[in-house]
Motif scaffolding. Structure first.
Motif, PDB file in Angstrom:
ATOM      1  N   TRP A 215     -10.410  -5.654   0.712  1.00  0.00           N
ATOM      2  CA  TRP A 215      -9.425  -4.901  -0.038  1.00  0.00           C
ATOM      3  C   TRP A 215      -8.232  -4.740   0.908  1.00  0.00           C
ATOM      4  O   TRP A 215      -8.343  -4.391   2.024  1.00  0.00           O
ATOM      5  CB  TRP A 215      -9.553  -3.585  -0.478  1.00  0.00           C
ATOM      6  N   PHE A 217      -3.914  -4.006   1.914  1.00  0.00           N
ATOM      7  CA  PHE A 217      -3.054  -3.233   1.413  1.00  0.00           C
ATOM      8  C   PHE A 217      -1.766  -3.709   2.285  1.00  0.00           C
ATOM      9  O   PHE A 217      -1.766  -3.733   3.463  1.00  0.00           O
ATOM     10  CB  PHE A 217      -3.208  -1.799   1.372  1.00  0.00           C
ATOM     11  N   SER A 220       4.933  -1.356   0.286  1.00  0.00           N
ATOM     12  CA  SER A 220       5.495  -1.682  -0.842  1.00  0.00           C
ATOM     13  C   SER A 220       6.857  -2.548  -0.758  1.00  0.00           C
ATOM     14  O   SER A 220       7.064  -3.295  -1.689  1.00  0.00           O
ATOM     15  CB  SER A 220       5.649  -0.697  -1.887  1.00  0.00           C
ATOM     16  N   VAL A 226       1.246  -9.434  -3.046  1.00  0.00           N
ATOM     17  CA  VAL A 226       1.264  -8.583  -4.132  1.00  0.00           C
ATOM     18  C   VAL A 226       2.569  -8.920  -5.290  1.00  0.00           C
ATOM     19  O   VAL A 226       1.860  -9.145  -6.325  1.00  0.00           O
ATOM     20  CB  VAL A 226       1.279  -7.190  -4.086  1.00  0.00           C
ATOM     21  N   ARG A 256      -9.607 -12.657  -0.660  1.00  0.00           N
ATOM     22  CA  ARG A 256      -9.618 -11.575  -1.848  1.00  0.00           C
ATOM     23  C   ARG A 256     -10.385 -12.203  -3.155  1.00  0.00           C
ATOM     24  O   ARG A 256     -11.150 -11.429  -3.512  1.00  0.00           O
ATOM     25  CB  ARG A 256      -8.081 -11.539  -2.434  1.00  0.00           C
ATOM     26  N   LEU A 262      -9.170  -7.188  -3.716  1.00  0.00           N
ATOM     27  CA  LEU A 262      -8.105  -7.066  -4.125  1.00  0.00           C
ATOM     28  C   LEU A 262      -6.873  -6.940  -3.088  1.00  0.00           C
ATOM     29  O   LEU A 262      -7.321  -6.524  -1.980  1.00  0.00           O
ATOM     30  CB  LEU A 262      -7.758  -6.066  -5.043  1.00  0.00           C
ATOM     31  N   ASP A 264      -3.167  -5.131  -2.630  1.00  0.00           N
ATOM     32  CA  ASP A 264      -2.285  -4.253  -3.553  1.00  0.00           C
ATOM     33  C   ASP A 264      -1.291  -3.646  -2.533  1.00  0.00           C
ATOM     34  O   ASP A 264      -1.385  -3.892  -1.480  1.00  0.00           O
ATOM     35  CB  ASP A 264      -3.190  -3.121  -3.974  1.00  0.00           C
ATOM     36  N   LYS A 265      -0.350  -3.004  -3.183  1.00  0.00           N
ATOM     37  CA  LYS A 265       0.789  -2.387  -2.104  1.00  0.00           C
ATOM     38  C   LYS A 265       0.496  -0.699  -2.277  1.00  0.00           C
ATOM     39  O   LYS A 265       0.149  -0.193  -3.223  1.00  0.00           O
ATOM     40  CB  LYS A 265       1.999  -2.773  -2.359  1.00  0.00           C
ATOM     41  N   GLY A 296      -4.538   3.133   0.840  1.00  0.00           N
ATOM     42  CA  GLY A 296      -4.908   2.422  -0.232  1.00  0.00           C
ATOM     43  C   GLY A 296      -6.090   2.692  -0.891  1.00  0.00           C
ATOM     44  O   GLY A 296      -6.335   2.689  -2.130  1.00  0.00           O
ATOM     45  N   ARG A 300      -6.932   4.525  -4.524  1.00  0.00           N
ATOM     46  CA  ARG A 300      -7.545   3.984  -5.484  1.00  0.00           C
ATOM     47  C   ARG A 300      -8.584   5.056  -5.890  1.00  0.00           C
ATOM     48  O   ARG A 300      -9.186   5.077  -7.030  1.00  0.00           O
ATOM     49  CB  ARG A 300      -8.337   2.721  -5.105  1.00  0.00           C
TER      50      ARG A 300
END
Ligand code: F0G
Length: 352
Positions: A215, A217, A220, A226, A256, A262, A264-265, A296, A300
Motif C-alpha cells: 500500500w 500513499f 494529494s 493516483v 501495486r 493499492l 492512494d493519496k 493512509g 482506510r
C-alpha cells in the motif's frame, strides 16, 4: 558481543558486491520494528512501525547510499551527484565523506527542510539550489552525469534499490514471515520498488511463505500515480515527497498490481494529524512525509477498508528532527519562570 555490521555485511550474499568492493558504511540498517499500540487498537490489527529515522543520517536513504557509494568507489569515481528533496543529499554527503569523494547536490530552491540542508552543508557537499522543483533537479543531475565525470546516486541507479530492499529482509527476519500488508509513503517511488523486490526475493528463496500487499500513499497535491498524469507544480507540506513525475512510476505500479495492493493519496491535513498522533501517542517522532503511510492506513481503517486481525508494517522513512518547524508550529511557547521550585510547581500544575 556482536555488533550490527551494516547492511552490506549482514546481507552480502544478496547484494551485488564482491571481495573487490570497498565497503563504505556508517553501519546503517538494523532499524527498530516497533509495535504500535494505538494504531493496533484503531485498526484491530497488529501494526508495527519500521523506524527508518534511526539510520545514521536519519532516513532510509542510507540503505541505498552505502551500496551506491561503495559501487561508485569501486568503479573509480571521483565525484557523485544527486537531485534531492533533502534526505538523499544528506545521505550522499555523509557517505561521500567516508569514501573520500566529492559530492554535488541539486535541491529545489526553498523547498527542503532546514535540518537536511544543514547536513549537506556540514558534510561539505557542493550544493546548488535549483530554480525549479525536484523533477527539474533530477533531469539536470541525469544530464550532468551523462556529460561530466560524476556518478549519479539517485534511485534511478539500480544499486540504490538493491540496498533499500534489505529493509524487507529485516522485517521478515524479525517477524518470521512477511506481513499481510506493507504501507509506505511514495515520492520518487524507489522505496516501494525496493521493498517489493526484497519481499519477492525472500518468498522465492523460501525465507517467507508469502508476499504482502503493498500500500503506497502520495500527498494529494503531489499524486501523479493516483491521478494518472505527471503533476507540473507539485504541492505539499511534506517536502520530501513533493514530486510530480516519479522516476520509478512503472515499478511502483507493478508493485501495486503484482501484490494486490493499492496506491492512494492523503491530504496535508491527514498527514499532519498522523504526524502529531505518532509523536504524541506512540512516542515516535517522524518527519511529515513519513506520516503519509500512517495517515493512509488510518483513513482506510476509518472507512472500514482494513480487515481486523492482520499483521501490518508501516515504514516511517525519516526522523522528525529533520524538519522540526512542524513540531513547533501552532504549539504554545513554553512559559518563563524564575528560579523558584514553587513557581515552577505552580505553572506545572503540581499544586492542585
Ligand atoms: N519519505 C522520505 C522521508 C523521503 O525523503 C522520501 C524521498 C520518501 C519518503 C519517498 O521515497 O522517493 O523512494 O518514493 N526522498 C527523496 C530525497 C526524493 O531526495 O530525499 P521514494
Amino acid at each position: 558481543t556482536h555488533q550490527w555490521r551494516g547492511l552490506i555485511e549482514e546481507y552480502r550474499d544478496r547484494l551485488p558486491v564482491s571481495e573487490a568492493t570497498p565497503v563504505v558504511t556508517l553501519l546503517e540498517g538494523g532499524t527498530p520494528l516497533v509495535p504500535a499500540q494505538l494504531l493496533s487498537e484503531r485498526t484491530g490489527c497488529d501494526v508495527y512501525l519500521k523506524v527508518e529515522g534511526a539510520n545514521p543520517t536519519g532516513s532510509f536513504k542510507d540503505r541505498g547510499m552505502t551500496l551506491a557509494i561503495s559501487k561508485a568507489k569501486e568503479a573509480g569515481a571521483q565525484a557523485v551527484i544527486c537531485a534531492s528533496t533533502g534526505n538523499t543529499s544528506a545521505s550522499a554527503a555523509a557517505y561521500a565523506v567516508r569514501a573520500g569523494l566529492v559530492c554535488a547536490v541539486l535541491v529545489p530552491q526553498g523547498k527542503i527542510a532546514l535540518g537536511k540542508m544543514g547536513q549537506a552543508l556540514v558534510h561539505g557537499s557542493r550544493i546548488l539550489q535549483v530554480d525549479g522543483n525536484f523533477d527539474d533537479c533530477l533531469t539536470l543531475a541525469r544530464e550532468l552525469s551523462e556529460n561530466y565525470p560524476v556518478a549519479l546516486v539517485n534511485s534511478v541507479n539500480p544499486v540504490r534499490i538493491e540496498g533499500q530492499k534489505t529493509a524487507a529482509f529485516e522485517i521478515v527476519d524479525m517477524l518470521g514471515d512477511a506481513p499481510d500488508i506493507h504501507v509506505l509513503p511514495v515520492g520518487n517511488a524507489g522505496n516501494i520498488t525496493a521493498y517489493w523486490k526484497g519481499y519477492q526475493e525472500y518468498a522465492k528463496d523460501g525465507l517467507a511463505t508469502r508476499t504482502p500487499r503493498m500500500w503506497g500513499f502520495q500527498a494529494s497535491g503531489s499524486a501523479p500515480i493516483v491521478d494518472g498524469a505527471p503533476v507540473l507544480k507539485p504541492q505539499t507540506i511534506a517536502t520530501a515527497i513533493r514530486i510530480g513525475n516519479p522516476a520509478s512510476w512503472g515499478y511502483a505500479e507493478a508493485a501495486r498490481d503484482e501484490s494486490g495492493g493499492l496506491i492512494d493519496k492523503v491530504t496535508d491535513r491527514q498527514i499532519l494529524s498522523a504526524y502529531r498522533l505518532l509523536a504524541a501517542r506512540e512516542g515516535v517522532f517522524v518527519e511529515p512525509a513519513s506520516a503519509a503511510s500512517v495517515a493512509g492506513l488510518l483513513a482506510r481503517a476509518e472507512a472500514g477498508l482494513v480487515d481486523p486481525g492482520q499483521r501490518i508494517v508501516c515504514t516511517v522513512t525519516g526522523n522528525g528532527l529533520k524538519d522540526p518547524d512542524w513540531a513547533v508550529a501552532g504549539a504554545p511557547q513554553p512559559q518563563v519562570v524564575p528560579v523558584s521550585a514553587e513557581a515552577a510547581a505552580q505553572r506545572l500544575g503540581l499544586l492542585d
